[in-house]
Design a protein around this motif. Structure first.
Motif, PDB file in Angstrom:
ATOM      1  N   VAL A 145      27.290  15.130 -11.083  1.00  0.00           N
ATOM      2  CA  VAL A 145      28.285  15.524 -12.085  1.00  0.00           C
ATOM      3  C   VAL A 145      28.281  14.535 -13.250  1.00  0.00           C
ATOM      4  N   VAL A 146      28.233  13.250 -12.944  1.00  0.00           N
ATOM      5  CA  VAL A 146      28.220  12.229 -14.000  1.00  0.00           C
ATOM      6  C   VAL A 146      26.957  12.350 -14.845  1.00  0.00           C
ATOM      7  N   ARG A 147      25.815  12.533 -14.194  1.00  0.00           N
ATOM      8  CA  ARG A 147      24.555  12.655 -14.948  1.00  0.00           C
ATOM      9  C   ARG A 147      24.556  13.902 -15.822  1.00  0.00           C
ATOM     10  N   GLU A 148      25.079  14.988 -15.295  1.00  0.00           N
ATOM     11  CA  GLU A 148      25.087  16.252 -16.035  1.00  0.00           C
ATOM     12  C   GLU A 148      26.003  16.181 -17.250  1.00  0.00           C
ATOM     13  N   ASN A 149      27.141  15.529 -17.116  1.00  0.00           N
ATOM     14  CA  ASN A 149      28.169  15.606 -18.147  1.00  0.00           C
ATOM     15  C   ASN A 149      28.314  14.362 -19.013  1.00  0.00           C
ATOM     16  N   ILE A 150      27.836  13.206 -18.542  1.00  0.00           N
ATOM     17  CA  ILE A 150      28.045  11.974 -19.313  1.00  0.00           C
ATOM     18  C   ILE A 150      26.732  11.237 -19.548  1.00  0.00           C
ATOM     19  N   SER A 151      26.167  10.638 -18.511  1.00  0.00           N
ATOM     20  CA  SER A 151      25.024   9.758 -18.727  1.00  0.00           C
ATOM     21  C   SER A 151      23.804  10.495 -19.250  1.00  0.00           C
ATOM     22  N   GLY A 152      23.708  11.786 -18.965  1.00  0.00           N
ATOM     23  CA  GLY A 152      22.603  12.561 -19.486  1.00  0.00           C
ATOM     24  C   GLY A 152      22.649  12.760 -20.990  1.00  0.00           C
ATOM     25  N   ARG A 153      23.766  12.380 -21.622  1.00  0.00           N
ATOM     26  CA  ARG A 153      23.915  12.552 -23.067  1.00  0.00           C
ATOM     27  C   ARG A 153      23.440  11.350 -23.866  1.00  0.00           C
ATOM     28  N   PHE A 154      23.131  10.237 -23.193  1.00  0.00           N
ATOM     29  CA  PHE A 154      22.792   9.024 -23.943  1.00  0.00           C
ATOM     30  C   PHE A 154      21.498   9.170 -24.737  1.00  0.00           C
ATOM     31  N   ALA A 155      20.554   9.947 -24.255  1.00  0.00           N
ATOM     32  CA  ALA A 155      19.322  10.166 -25.024  1.00  0.00           C
ATOM     33  C   ALA A 155      19.658  10.820 -26.366  1.00  0.00           C
TER      34      ALA A 155
ATOM     35  N   LEU B  54      27.811  24.841  -8.875  1.00  0.00           N
ATOM     36  CA  LEU B  54      28.360  23.817  -7.991  1.00  0.00           C
ATOM     37  C   LEU B  54      28.837  22.603  -8.789  1.00  0.00           C
ATOM     38  N   LEU B  55      28.072  22.195  -9.795  1.00  0.00           N
ATOM     39  CA  LEU B  55      28.463  21.047 -10.612  1.00  0.00           C
ATOM     40  C   LEU B  55      29.728  21.350 -11.418  1.00  0.00           C
ATOM     41  N   ALA B  56      29.837  22.562 -11.926  1.00  0.00           N
ATOM     42  CA  ALA B  56      31.040  22.941 -12.671  1.00  0.00           C
ATOM     43  C   ALA B  56      32.261  22.945 -11.758  1.00  0.00           C
ATOM     44  N   ALA B  57      32.104  23.480 -10.556  1.00  0.00           N
ATOM     45  CA  ALA B  57      33.220  23.492  -9.600  1.00  0.00           C
ATOM     46  C   ALA B  57      33.592  22.075  -9.195  1.00  0.00           C
ATOM     47  N   ALA B  58      32.593  21.231  -8.981  1.00  0.00           N
ATOM     48  CA  ALA B  58      32.857  19.847  -8.589  1.00  0.00           C
ATOM     49  C   ALA B  58      33.573  19.095  -9.700  1.00  0.00           C
ATOM     50  N   LEU B  59      33.137  19.291 -10.948  1.00  0.00           N
ATOM     51  CA  LEU B  59      33.814  18.631 -12.069  1.00  0.00           C
ATOM     52  C   LEU B  59      35.281  19.034 -12.120  1.00  0.00           C
ATOM     53  N   ASP B  60      35.546  20.328 -11.996  1.00  0.00           N
ATOM     54  CA  ASP B  60      36.937  20.800 -12.010  1.00  0.00           C
ATOM     55  C   ASP B  60      37.765  20.088 -10.946  1.00  0.00           C
ATOM     56  N   LEU B  61      37.256  20.043  -9.738  1.00  0.00           N
ATOM     57  CA  LEU B  61      38.040  19.495  -8.624  1.00  0.00           C
ATOM     58  C   LEU B  61      38.143  17.975  -8.689  1.00  0.00           C
ATOM     59  N   PHE B  62      37.085  17.296  -9.072  1.00  0.00           N
ATOM     60  CA  PHE B  62      37.161  15.839  -9.195  1.00  0.00           C
ATOM     61  C   PHE B  62      38.215  15.444 -10.232  1.00  0.00           C
ATOM     62  N   VAL B  63      38.255  16.161 -11.344  1.00  0.00           N
ATOM     63  CA  VAL B  63      39.225  15.844 -12.390  1.00  0.00           C
ATOM     64  C   VAL B  63      40.638  16.223 -11.954  1.00  0.00           C
ATOM     65  N   GLU B  64      40.774  17.353 -11.271  1.00  0.00           N
ATOM     66  CA  GLU B  64      42.096  17.805 -10.825  1.00  0.00           C
ATOM     67  C   GLU B  64      42.662  16.934  -9.708  1.00  0.00           C
ATOM     68  N   LYS B  65      41.817  16.559  -8.734  1.00  0.00           N
ATOM     69  CA  LYS B  65      42.324  15.954  -7.501  1.00  0.00           C
ATOM     70  C   LYS B  65      41.875  14.511  -7.276  1.00  0.00           C
ATOM     71  N   GLY B  66      40.859  14.056  -7.991  1.00  0.00           N
ATOM     72  CA  GLY B  66      40.297  12.739  -7.722  1.00  0.00           C
ATOM     73  C   GLY B  66      39.145  12.827  -6.736  1.00  0.00           C
ATOM     74  N   PHE B  67      38.443  11.700  -6.564  1.00  0.00           N
ATOM     75  CA  PHE B  67      37.273  11.695  -5.693  1.00  0.00           C
ATOM     76  C   PHE B  67      37.679  11.782  -4.226  1.00  0.00           C
TER      77      PHE B  67
END
Length: 236
Positions: free
Chosen positions: A77-87, A31-44
């Protein structure tokens, strides 16, 4: 007399997870992968949860079992792909042994490889484009991405100042000297080249090397340049 059963026969056999169970475990990631694809393709705004569910191969009701709203889906999606990387990035900072010049170069290049060159970088463009219409999303992104990002860059620049590798800087503004080039790269990658002159292709490594050179040395002659240190022209 009946022989005792071998000891391994008394142990209940491990049952491999069924296909259905495996699918259930992987469903949040799908679900997160599908959401990332669509958010980037179409916007929020233009992305509908029905589309996300369909792309992940589940019903809308199943999506809501994991993410109760589109806002919560976006945050995940943000936590999985961006903010989760700060550690991970802060651990890199703690372990780094080289000069702060090398650390800054490593920071910018590794950010591009791990984030900028990936689909997740499109989230930055989405937030810049739609933050005004979705203040809750903007506030979340500020807290989860902008503030930790600024803090990490400040730590790098402060390290250089503490080691006398950098001169004393106004850190409130110096952080943008590092952030701005990376944001430009992101926008260029996700805007079909509209930010560049016609026919120009941005080469990431070459671009980062150029920006590092300007950040570290400015636009005047370098200290070892035979032309000598830079001095501004006399005011007219």
């Amino acid at each position: 007399m009946q022989k005792p059963l071998p000891s391994d026969s008394l142990t209940a056999p491990s049952v491999a997870p069924t296909k259905r169970e495996r699918r259930k475990e992987s469903r949040p990631g799908e679900l997160l992968a599908a959401a990332l694809d669509l958010f980037v393709e179409k916007g929020f705004a233009a992305t509908r949860v029905e589309e996300v569910a369909a792309r992940a191969g589940v019903s809308k009701g199943t999506l809501f079992l994991y993410f109760p709203s589109k806002d919560e889906l976006f945050k995940a999606v943000v936590r999985e792909n961006i903010s989760g990387r700060f550690a991970e990035w802060n651990s890199d900072f703690e372990a780094f042994q080289g000069s702060t010049f090398d650390m800054l170069a490593y920071c910018m290049n590794s950010w591009w490889e791990r984030m900028g060159a990936t689909k997740a970088a499109g989230i930055t463009k989405l937030v810049l484009s739609e933050a005004g219409n979705f203040p809750t999303i903007a506030a979340f992104y500020q807290q989860e991405v902008i503030e930790p990002g600024h803090t990490l860059i400040r730590r790098i620049l402060q390290r250089g100042m503490d080691r006398a590798e950098f001169r004393q800087l106004d850190l409130d503004y110096a952080v943008f000297s590092v952030l701005a080039p990376m944001i430009f790269m992101t926008l260029t990658r996700h805007s079909q080249g509209v930010c560049l002159p016609d026919q120009m292709v941005l080469e990431p490594k070459r671009y980062i090397a150029s920006q590092l050179d300007i950040i570290l040395y400015g636009l005047g002659p370098k200290p070892m340049d035979p032309a000598g240190p830079f001095s501004p022209p006399d005011a007219a």
